[in-house]
Scaffold this active site. Structure first.
Site, PDB file in Angstrom:
ATOM      1  N   HIS A  62       0.844  -1.195   0.000  1.00  0.00           N
ATOM      2  CA  HIS A  62       0.000   0.000   0.000  1.00  0.00           C
ATOM      3  C   HIS A  62       0.880   1.246   0.000  1.00  0.00           C
ATOM      4  CE1 HIS A  62       0.928  -0.669   4.204  1.00  0.00           C
ATOM      5  NE2 HIS A  62       0.420   0.492   4.563  1.00  0.00           N
ATOM      6  N   HIS A  64       1.541   3.825   1.915  1.00  0.00           N
ATOM      7  CA  HIS A  64       1.934   4.545   3.119  1.00  0.00           C
ATOM      8  C   HIS A  64       3.450   4.626   3.140  1.00  0.00           C
ATOM      9  CE1 HIS A  64      -1.998   4.115   5.671  1.00  0.00           C
ATOM     10  NE2 HIS A  64      -1.999   5.181   4.892  1.00  0.00           N
ATOM     11  N   ASP A  66       5.917   4.297   5.144  1.00  0.00           N
ATOM     12  CA  ASP A  66       6.824   3.297   5.721  1.00  0.00           C
ATOM     13  C   ASP A  66       6.916   2.020   4.888  1.00  0.00           C
ATOM     14  OD1 ASP A  66       4.167   2.851   6.482  1.00  0.00           O
ATOM     15  OD2 ASP A  66       4.710   1.817   8.331  1.00  0.00           O
ATOM     16  N   HIS A  67       6.188   1.979   3.782  1.00  0.00           N
ATOM     17  CA  HIS A  67       6.243   0.801   2.907  1.00  0.00           C
ATOM     18  C   HIS A  67       6.775   1.106   1.504  1.00  0.00           C
ATOM     19  CE1 HIS A  67       4.025  -1.968   5.637  1.00  0.00           C
ATOM     20  NE2 HIS A  67       3.644  -0.808   6.138  1.00  0.00           N
ATOM     21  N   HIS A 145      -7.598  -1.905   5.476  1.00  0.00           N
ATOM     22  CA  HIS A 145      -6.770  -0.845   6.052  1.00  0.00           C
ATOM     23  C   HIS A 145      -7.391   0.506   5.699  1.00  0.00           C
ATOM     24  CE1 HIS A 145      -3.295   0.443   8.151  1.00  0.00           C
ATOM     25  NE2 HIS A 145      -2.648   0.950   7.111  1.00  0.00           N
ATOM     26  N   ASP A 215      -0.591  -4.123   5.918  1.00  0.00           N
ATOM     27  CA  ASP A 215      -1.208  -3.759   7.183  1.00  0.00           C
ATOM     28  C   ASP A 215      -2.701  -4.067   7.077  1.00  0.00           C
ATOM     29  OD1 ASP A 215       1.326  -2.577   7.232  1.00  0.00           O
ATOM     30  OD2 ASP A 215       0.622  -0.640   7.906  1.00  0.00           O
ATOM     31  N   HIS A 273       6.263  -6.109  11.731  1.00  0.00           N
ATOM     32  CA  HIS A 273       5.649  -4.775  11.714  1.00  0.00           C
ATOM     33  C   HIS A 273       5.296  -4.319  13.133  1.00  0.00           C
ATOM     34  CE1 HIS A 273       2.879  -1.463  10.598  1.00  0.00           C
ATOM     35  NE2 HIS A 273       3.576  -1.430   9.471  1.00  0.00           N
TER      36      HIS A 273
END
Length: 319
Positions: A62, A64, A66-67, A145, A215, A273
Site C-alpha cells: 500500500h 503509506h 513506511d512501505h 486498512h 497492514d 511490523h
C-alpha cells in the site's frame, strides 16, 4: 532446495537504529522478489549481502510512507550499478504506485538503463493471479486498512515424484521425449496404450506456500485465503492492551494475528511490523507470548532484522 526468505526489516512507521521498516525478500531459483520497500531497505540489502540486481519483482502492499519510501533508492541503485542491468523490473502495487515512482524519477532526472513494467491492482477487478510460471504463482488478496492494501501469496507448484527407471523399462517406455513428458506430469499414448505419470513417478512433492500480510485489521475471511500455508509473515503491530487502538487504526495485535493463522491451520507464523513504541526486547517477547498463548502449536516466532529462513521439505528453518 533453492528457496530462502530474508527479513530485511520488521518495524512500522519509522526506522529505528536496530530495526528497519518492514520488508521481506524471497530468493527462489536465482531470482529475488521484494515485498515492500520502506526507508533503509537498501541498507538491509547491503548488510545481508543480497544482490539488488537479482530482484526481478517488487510487490508493494500500500501507499503509506513506511512501505514505499525506499523504492526510488532501489530503482536508482539498479540504474547506477555500472549500467549492467538488462532485465526489466516488474513493480506491482495498488493504483498510484506508477504515478508515485514516475513523478519522482522525472523530478530527480533519474537515468534508467532498464525497463520498469508496472502492474497496478484494481482491488476486486484485477484477477487474483498476478504472475505465473512453471514453478510458482503469485496472487493477491484484499486487506482491510485505511487505504487500499494488498496481501501477497507466493505459491510453489507441486513437483512430480521421483522417476522410476526400472518401472519405465518394464513398460518399454523409450528414453527421450516420452519419458520427459511423463516426468512433467503429462499422460502419453504408447503403442495404443495410455500411460499416466502416476505409473512411473513416486509421490507428488507438495509445493510450499508463503504469505506476506501487512497492514490490516482483523476480518473473518482473511484466514480462508491462507489455509494450510507453510509460513505466514503477518503484522503484529500492538500488544493486546492496545487492542482498541489497533482496531481504530486498522492494525492487528499479536493475539489477533495468531487467531488468524490458528484458524487457517498455518504451520509457521512469523510476527512482524512492530510499533515503534516497543524498543525493548521484553516488549517484543510479550508480543510473542500473547501470540503463542493463542496458538500454542503454531510454531510462532518473532521476525528479526537480518533473519534468514531456508526451505527444508515442508517447513522453513531459521538460520
Amino acid at each position: 532446495m533453492n528457496f530462502n526468505i530474508n527479513i530485511l526489516g520488521t518495524g512500522g512507521t519509522r526506522p529505528l537504529h536496530n530495526r528497519y521498516l518492514t520488508s521481506v525478500l524471497i530468493e527462489y531459483h536465482g531470482e529475488s522478489i521484494l515485498f515492500d520497500c520502506g526507508e533503509a531497505t537498501q541498507m538491509s540489502l547491503r548488510k545481508q549481502k543480497i544482490s539488488w540486481q537479482k530482484i526481478k519483482m517488487i510487490c508493494i502492499t500500500h501507499l503509506h510512507a513506511d512501505h514505499i519510501t525506499g523504492l526510488l533508492g532501489i530503482v536508482m541503485l539498479m540504474a547506477q550499478s555500472g549500467d549492467t542491468r538488462k532485465e526489466p523490473l516488474t513493480i506491482i502495487g495498488p493504483i498510484g504506485i506508477k504515478k508515485y515512482l514516475e513523478t519522482n524519477i522525472e523530478l530527480l532526472r533519474v537515468h534508467k538503463n532498464y525497463q520498469i513494467i508496472y502492474k497496478e491492482i484494481i482491488i476486486n477487478k484485477t484477477e487474483p493471479v498476478l504472475y505465473e510460471d512453471k514453478r510458482k504463482r503469485i496472487e493477491y488478496i484484499k486487506l482491510k486498512h485505511s487505504i487500499d492494501c494488498i496481501g501477497y501469496l507466493f505459491i510453489e507448484k507441486d513437483k512430480p515424484g521421483k522417476f522410476d527407471t526400472q518401472k519405465a523399462e518394464s513398460l518399454n517406455i523409450p528414453k527421450g521425449p516420452i519419458r520427459k513428458k511423463l516426468q512433467e506430469g503429462y499422460e502419453v499414448i504408447l503403442n495404443g496404450r495410455k500411460i499416466v505419470p502416476s505409473e512411473i513417478l513416486g509421490e507428488i512433492k507438495k509445493g510450499l506456500k508463503f504469505a506476506y500480510i501487512t497492514d490490516t485489521a482483523y476480518f473473518e475471511e482473511l484466514s480462508t485465503y491462507i489455509q494450510n500455508f507453510n509460513l505466514v509473515i503477518i503484522e503484529s503491530t500492538f500488544k493486546d492492551d492496545l487492542k482498541e487502538e489497533a482496531k481504530k487504526k486498522l492494525h492487528l495485535t499479536a493475539k489477533l494475528a495468531a487467531q488468524i493463522t490458528k484458524k487457517a491451520k498455518v504451520y509457521q507464523t512469523g510476527l512482524i511490523h512492530f510499533s515503534e513504541r516497543y524498543t525493548l526486547n521484553k516488549d517484543l517477547y510479550e508480543l510473542l507470548n500473547e501470540a503463542q498463548q493463542e496458538y500454542p502449536n503454531g510454531n510462532i516466532f518473532l521476525a528479526k532484522d537480518g533473519m534468514k529462513l531456508k526451505a527444508n521439505k515442508d517447513k522453513f528453518i531459521i538460520k
